[in-house]
Design a protein around this motif. Structure first.
Motif, PDB file in Angstrom:
ATOM      1  N   MET A 379     -35.396 -32.709  -7.694  1.00 28.12           N
ATOM      2  CA  MET A 379     -34.049 -33.119  -8.078  1.00 28.12           C
ATOM      3  C   MET A 379     -34.061 -34.142  -9.208  1.00 28.12           C
ATOM      4  N   ARG A 380     -32.987 -34.103  -9.964  1.00 28.19           N
ATOM      5  CA  ARG A 380     -32.889 -34.942 -11.149  1.00 28.19           C
ATOM      6  C   ARG A 380     -32.731 -36.427 -10.796  1.00 28.19           C
ATOM      7  N   ILE A 381     -31.956 -36.730  -9.758  1.00 31.79           N
ATOM      8  CA  ILE A 381     -31.765 -38.131  -9.366  1.00 31.79           C
ATOM      9  C   ILE A 381     -32.985 -38.590  -8.578  1.00 31.79           C
ATOM     10  N   PRO A 382     -33.681 -39.623  -9.033  1.00 34.98           N
ATOM     11  CA  PRO A 382     -34.860 -40.089  -8.287  1.00 34.98           C
ATOM     12  C   PRO A 382     -34.472 -40.683  -6.943  1.00 34.98           C
ATOM     13  N   VAL A 383     -35.234 -40.346  -5.919  1.00 37.23           N
ATOM     14  CA  VAL A 383     -34.960 -40.872  -4.578  1.00 37.23           C
ATOM     15  C   VAL A 383     -34.982 -42.390  -4.590  1.00 37.23           C
ATOM     16  N   LYS A 384     -35.874 -42.966  -5.387  1.00 38.70           N
ATOM     17  CA  LYS A 384     -36.000 -44.422  -5.442  1.00 38.70           C
ATOM     18  C   LYS A 384     -34.696 -45.068  -5.892  1.00 38.70           C
ATOM     19  N   PHE A 385     -33.983 -44.440  -6.815  1.00 37.04           N
ATOM     20  CA  PHE A 385     -32.725 -45.000  -7.319  1.00 37.04           C
ATOM     21  C   PHE A 385     -31.712 -45.126  -6.187  1.00 37.04           C
ATOM     22  N   GLN A 386     -31.563 -44.047  -5.404  1.00 37.56           N
ATOM     23  CA  GLN A 386     -30.608 -44.102  -4.302  1.00 37.56           C
ATOM     24  C   GLN A 386     -31.109 -44.999  -3.173  1.00 37.56           C
ATOM     25  N   ALA A 387     -32.428 -45.042  -2.973  1.00 42.55           N
ATOM     26  CA  ALA A 387     -32.980 -45.933  -1.955  1.00 42.55           C
ATOM     27  C   ALA A 387     -32.721 -47.389  -2.309  1.00 42.55           C
ATOM     28  N   ASN A 388     -32.774 -47.730  -3.583  1.00 39.05           N
ATOM     29  CA  ASN A 388     -32.458 -49.101  -4.000  1.00 39.05           C
ATOM     30  C   ASN A 388     -31.007 -49.456  -3.715  1.00 39.05           C
ATOM     31  N   MET A 389     -30.141 -48.448  -3.690  1.00 39.57           N
ATOM     32  CA  MET A 389     -28.724 -48.688  -3.391  1.00 39.57           C
ATOM     33  C   MET A 389     -28.454 -48.800  -1.899  1.00 39.57           C
ATOM     34  N   PHE A 390     -29.144 -47.970  -1.103  1.00 43.58           N
ATOM     35  CA  PHE A 390     -28.730 -47.792   0.283  1.00 43.58           C
ATOM     36  C   PHE A 390     -29.699 -48.327   1.340  1.00 43.58           C
ATOM     37  N   THR A 391     -30.947 -48.479   1.018  1.00 40.19           N
ATOM     38  CA  THR A 391     -31.910 -48.901   2.050  1.00 40.19           C
ATOM     39  C   THR A 391     -32.861 -49.968   1.536  1.00 40.19           C
ATOM     40  N   ALA A 392     -32.428 -50.764   0.564  1.00 42.06           N
ATOM     41  CA  ALA A 392     -33.238 -51.862   0.018  1.00 42.06           C
ATOM     42  C   ALA A 392     -34.589 -51.369  -0.484  1.00 42.06           C
ATOM     43  N   GLY A 393     -34.627 -50.149  -1.018  1.00 48.96           N
ATOM     44  CA  GLY A 393     -35.837 -49.614  -1.620  1.00 48.96           C
ATOM     45  C   GLY A 393     -36.681 -48.747  -0.715  1.00 48.96           C
ATOM     46  N   ASP A 394     -36.361 -48.652   0.562  1.00 47.36           N
ATOM     47  CA  ASP A 394     -37.135 -47.822   1.493  1.00 47.36           C
ATOM     48  C   ASP A 394     -36.743 -46.359   1.292  1.00 47.36           C
ATOM     49  N   GLU A 395     -37.648 -45.567   0.737  1.00 45.17           N
ATOM     50  CA  GLU A 395     -37.333 -44.189   0.382  1.00 45.17           C
ATOM     51  C   GLU A 395     -37.282 -43.239   1.573  1.00 45.17           C
ATOM     52  N   ALA A 396     -38.032 -43.547   2.635  1.00 43.90           N
ATOM     53  CA  ALA A 396     -38.189 -42.586   3.735  1.00 43.90           C
ATOM     54  C   ALA A 396     -36.862 -42.145   4.354  1.00 43.90           C
ATOM     55  N   PRO A 397     -35.941 -43.067   4.742  1.00 44.91           N
ATOM     56  CA  PRO A 397     -34.678 -42.609   5.350  1.00 44.91           C
ATOM     57  C   PRO A 397     -33.820 -41.789   4.394  1.00 44.91           C
ATOM     58  N   VAL A 398     -33.772 -42.182   3.120  1.00 44.70           N
ATOM     59  CA  VAL A 398     -32.960 -41.455   2.143  1.00 44.70           C
ATOM     60  C   VAL A 398     -33.562 -40.080   1.887  1.00 44.70           C
TER      61      VAL A 398
END
Length: 490
Positions: A379-398
């Protein structure tokens, strides 16, 4: 255990089309008074971007929310002593330029029967000064649809840990919309920041309001809120904020932004939580564990012990039944596909978001015979970007939530095409076919009664029923009921 009920909202970002209908309906009803022309209780931002007000996510500058000082939870802008010592000069207030200088246009010029040397146009003039403006330099969604250069948008703090070089080229960049309103936090920093104790959290439904009879316009609620959703009315000299359309809510109706949403992306329901755990879970040392800590606060309304204690502690039967059918509980707790906005601010926000999917990157896409809906890494949107918004950088839940949404889409695609086999559900997804079917029912085009499960308020339990209409700061003509400040204020 002290059980409380909270009215909260979940927004499905994958369905937001950025039409701003929610913002306009809110603006027309709640912010038409003089002094708050620049105010949007609900606004829709394009990500990546610096947002409204500018750079609101940069707490190194704005000092909003909470931080840990030797394992003690303190306001980032300072405690009582620091606030009171600078009460006449709030150093962390955003300037009007961080929002935008409110302006309008003199359209009457276009209606005059005169000849123009150049093509006719209505020039902007400032509502603050009444003077013509040479240039409009900011607005409530200045980054709209990737407006401006990428070198400005890449200053978005959510790019931390993301290599932005790949997204310099327009063909490889990405965007999505994020509607924002007051988070009505469980550990609200605005409540604790107010020197006058004017801000309070309603005991029965958790909506955060301002008693404008008590507000003295110190504006520490503005700087204390990390989401910058408290605004100063420069005419009335009072702070104002989103009231979660409480007159509608307490009559069992959804907020204006939710009811007018074209994409049907908003869900409103009841969550039960343990109030005694607020301090403990907002003080978790590792920011990446704050999402899970907040999740642990929420109680299962179907648990007989929880149900019994809730009724004994004054939670009404209507609220308890609404909690059992709550769409937000399903998305936040059961399916784990919704997340809080920046839990690292430690305010325990209660407006949560379902992360968005995105188109694939052509460089990673192989053949058309493979899945049309790509996997997470394509996917075009990096998981890390959304993880920084929603889980303080933790990629696993996102990452796990996005995988659930991808599997849901692939399986529904196979069903529509009458394929005999469905995509297998990995064990780590922790969802069965029945739960996926229910997810589809809610996330596709859910009917009104499924999206909004809102209990009516028991007027007979109020100390002064007539004071219900006055809790947003209007004159208390009919009674002397004082709002309860659950967090003590200052």
């Amino acid at each position: 255990m002290k059980i409380k009920a909270q009215i909260c909202m979940v927004l499905n970002l994958d369905k937001c089309i950025g039409c701003h209908t929610c913002s306009v309906s809110c603006k027309n009803v709640w912010t038409t008074r003089p002094g708050i022309e620049y105010t949007w209780f609900n606004n829709v931002e394009t990500k990546p971007g610096k947002g409204y007000p500018t750079d609101w996510e940069n707490q190194n500058r704005h000092k909003g929310g909470w931080t840990l000082d030797r394992e003690k939870l303190v306001l980032l802008q300072g405690g009582k002593t620091k606030i009171l010592s600078g009460i006449f000069a709030n150093l962390h207030m955003p300037s009007i330029d961080d929002y935008y200088e409110p302006f309008t246009f003199n359209f009457s010029v276009l209606q005059k029967p005169v000849k123009f040397v150049t093509p006719p146009s209505a020039r902007p003039y400032s509502i603050l000064t009444g003077k013509l403006m040479d240039d409009v330099k900011n607005g409530p969604n200045w980054d709209d649809d990737l407006g401006g250069e990428f070198k400005t948008r890449k200053e978005d703090t959510n790019f931390n840990g993301v290599n932005t070089d790949f997204y310099e080229e327009f063909e490889k960049t990405f965007m999505y919309y994020v509607p924002r309103l007051c988070e009505h936090c469980l550990n609200a920093a605005c409540v604790a920041s107010c020197p006058s104790g004017a801000i309070y959290k309603r005991d029965e439904d958790g909506i955060v309001l301002i008693d404008e009879d008590k507000c003295r316009g110190w504006r520490y609620c503005v700087s204390g809120c990390p989401y910058k959703k408290s605004y100063f009315n420069w005419v009335r000299k009072r702070s104002e904020k989103c009231v979660f359309c409480y007159p509608k809510i307490q009559n069992g109706k959804p907020t204006l932004c939710a009811e007018t949403c074209v994409g049907r992306i908003r869900y409103i329901g009841v969550i039960l939580y343990d109030q005694e755990k607020i301090k403990e879970y907002s003080s978790v040392k590792d920011p990446a564990k704050l999402y899970q800590a907040q999740l642990n606060m929420f109680l299962n309304p179907n648990d007989p012990d929880v149900e019994k204690q809730a009724l004994e502690q004054g939670i009404s039967f209507e609220f308890l039944q609404a909690a059992k059918k709550s769409p937000v509980y399903k998305m936040m707790v059961e399916w784990k596909i919704a997340f809080p906005l920046h839990p690292e601010y430690r305010t325990l926000p209660m407006t949560w978001y379902v992360p968005t999917l995105s188109p694939f990157v052509y460089d990673n896409y192989k053949t058309e015979s493979e899945n049309i809906i790509p996997n997470v890494d394509q996917m075009r949107i990096p998981v890390k970007f959304q993880a920084n918004m929603f889980t303080a950088g933790d990629e696993a839940p996102v990452r796990l939530a996005i995988q659930k949404l991808v599997i849901l889409r692939n399986n529904m695609k196979n069903i529509r095409e009458n394929k005999e086999t469905l995509e297998p559900i990995p064990a780590e997804i922790e969802l069965n076919k029945e739960q996926l079917a229910e997810m589809y029912q809610y996330l596709a085009i859910a009917p009104y009664e499924m999206r909004f499960v809102i209990p009516t308020r028991r007027v007979d339990l109020a100390e002064d029923p007539f004071a219900l209409r006055a809790e947003s700061g209007f004159p208390k003509i009919f009674g002397k009921t004082k709002p309860k400040n659950l967090f003590g204020g200052m």
